[in-house]
Enzyme design. Structure first.
Site, PDB file in Angstrom:
ATOM      1  N   LEU A   1       0.898  -1.145   0.000  1.00 54.97           N
ATOM      2  CA  LEU A   1       0.000   0.000   0.000  1.00 54.97           C
ATOM      3  C   LEU A   1       0.932   1.188   0.000  1.00 54.97           C
ATOM      4  O   LEU A   1       1.720   1.357   0.930  1.00 54.97           O
ATOM      5  CB  LEU A   1      -0.892  -0.014   1.246  1.00 54.97           C
ATOM      6  CG  LEU A   1      -1.971   1.065   1.345  1.00 54.97           C
ATOM      7  CD1 LEU A   1      -2.970   0.954   0.189  1.00 54.97           C
ATOM      8  CD2 LEU A   1      -2.700   0.984   2.678  1.00 54.97           C
ATOM      9  N   ASP A   2       0.908   2.006  -1.066  1.00 58.46           N
ATOM     10  CA  ASP A   2       1.978   2.981  -1.246  1.00 58.46           C
ATOM     11  C   ASP A   2       2.094   3.949  -0.072  1.00 58.46           C
ATOM     12  O   ASP A   2       1.158   4.145   0.697  1.00 58.46           O
ATOM     13  CB  ASP A   2       1.838   3.712  -2.585  1.00 58.46           C
ATOM     14  CG  ASP A   2       0.601   4.582  -2.663  1.00 58.46           C
ATOM     15  OD1 ASP A   2       0.560   5.620  -1.983  1.00 58.46           O
ATOM     16  OD2 ASP A   2      -0.320   4.233  -3.418  1.00 58.46           O
ATOM     17  N   LYS A   3       3.256   4.545   0.047  1.00 59.98           N
ATOM     18  CA  LYS A   3       3.612   5.377   1.198  1.00 59.98           C
ATOM     19  C   LYS A   3       2.621   6.505   1.423  1.00 59.98           C
ATOM     20  O   LYS A   3       2.320   6.871   2.568  1.00 59.98           O
ATOM     21  CB  LYS A   3       5.024   5.940   0.995  1.00 59.98           C
ATOM     22  CG  LYS A   3       5.592   6.689   2.185  1.00 59.98           C
ATOM     23  CD  LYS A   3       7.030   7.116   1.902  1.00 59.98           C
ATOM     24  CE  LYS A   3       7.618   7.853   3.096  1.00 59.98           C
ATOM     25  NZ  LYS A   3       9.029   8.260   2.845  1.00 59.98           N
TER      26      LYS A   3
END
Length: 225
Positions: A97-99
């Site tokens: 889950l991207d930053k």
């Protein structure tokens, strides 16, 4: 399978840690020193420090990830998810889950279940609530649902419904890199908030940002089935 994958699937250690153990001559396979990337069978006699691989209890965790935490087990990455959760046993994130996004991420030491969840052809649902920088119309919702060309391929059809004038709910069955952000960008919109609220049968509700809980036995069984 390769020794690295086997030890990860069994919840003993990461693939990178396996390489370190091999370099230190601490793993033997059928009485011979293991080589990097060696292929093994589950019925091979695999010893670590001259002892059988210990059987680990399976761990299943649901974390509500805050923005700013990176979904990687690599210790050298600042603000990585493993340091953030600081769990005493070996676990790893299931997918990414991207930053810049927040919400549900699963962590486990069960490599086999993780692989099943991540297999694209299994078409497991992941649900998100997304806010963009300006209001959108019904054509945007329809276009997103029908699929958008990114990476030179068209994304799978998905379910997209309106939440408010600038927020929508989307249910995907694939996980391309920054897929939702790239899909919205194709229509001229920029994501300003992205939250994952569900993975298959696991929901984020009642888990505060930055907190986690163990999955129930029922949830784990439903995931495995």
């Amino acid at each position: 399978m390769r020794i690295n994958k086997l030890l990860s699937n069994l919840g003993f250690c990461s693939r990178r840690e396996t390489n370190r153990l091999i370099e230190e001559n601490r793993i033997t396979v059928n009485g011979e020193l293991c080589s990097p990337g060696q292929w093994v069978e589950e019925d091979d006699l695999i010893l670590i420090d001259n002892k059988p691989i210990p059987v680990k209890d399976k761990i299943y965790i649901a974390l509500n990830k805050p923005v700013g935490v990176t979904c990687t087990a690599a210790k050298e990455v600042e603000n990585n998810i493993i340091d953030f959760i600081n769990y005493p046993e070996y676990i790893f994130p299931v997918g990414r889950l991207d930053k810049e996004s927040q919400g549900l991420i699963l962590l486990t030491n069960d490599g086999e279940l993780a692989n099943k969840i991540l297999e694209s052809e299994n078409q497991h649902e992941k649900e998100y609530i997304v806010t963009v920088h300006k209001p959108f119309d019904s054509n945007f919702l329809q276009g997103m649902a029908e699929g958008v060309e990114i990476f030179g391929v068209k994304t799978r059809p998905c379910i997209v419904t309106r939440v408010s004038e600038d927020t929508f709910r989307i249910i995907l069955t694939q996980g391309l890199n920054k897929q939702i952000r790239r899909m919205t960008k194709a229509f001229g919109y920029t994501v300003i908030r992205l939250e994952r609220v569900r993975i298959v049968n696991i929901k984020i509700y009642n888990i505060n940002i930055g907190r986690w809980r163990y999955l129930t036995e029922k949830e784990v069984m439903e995931l495995k089935n």
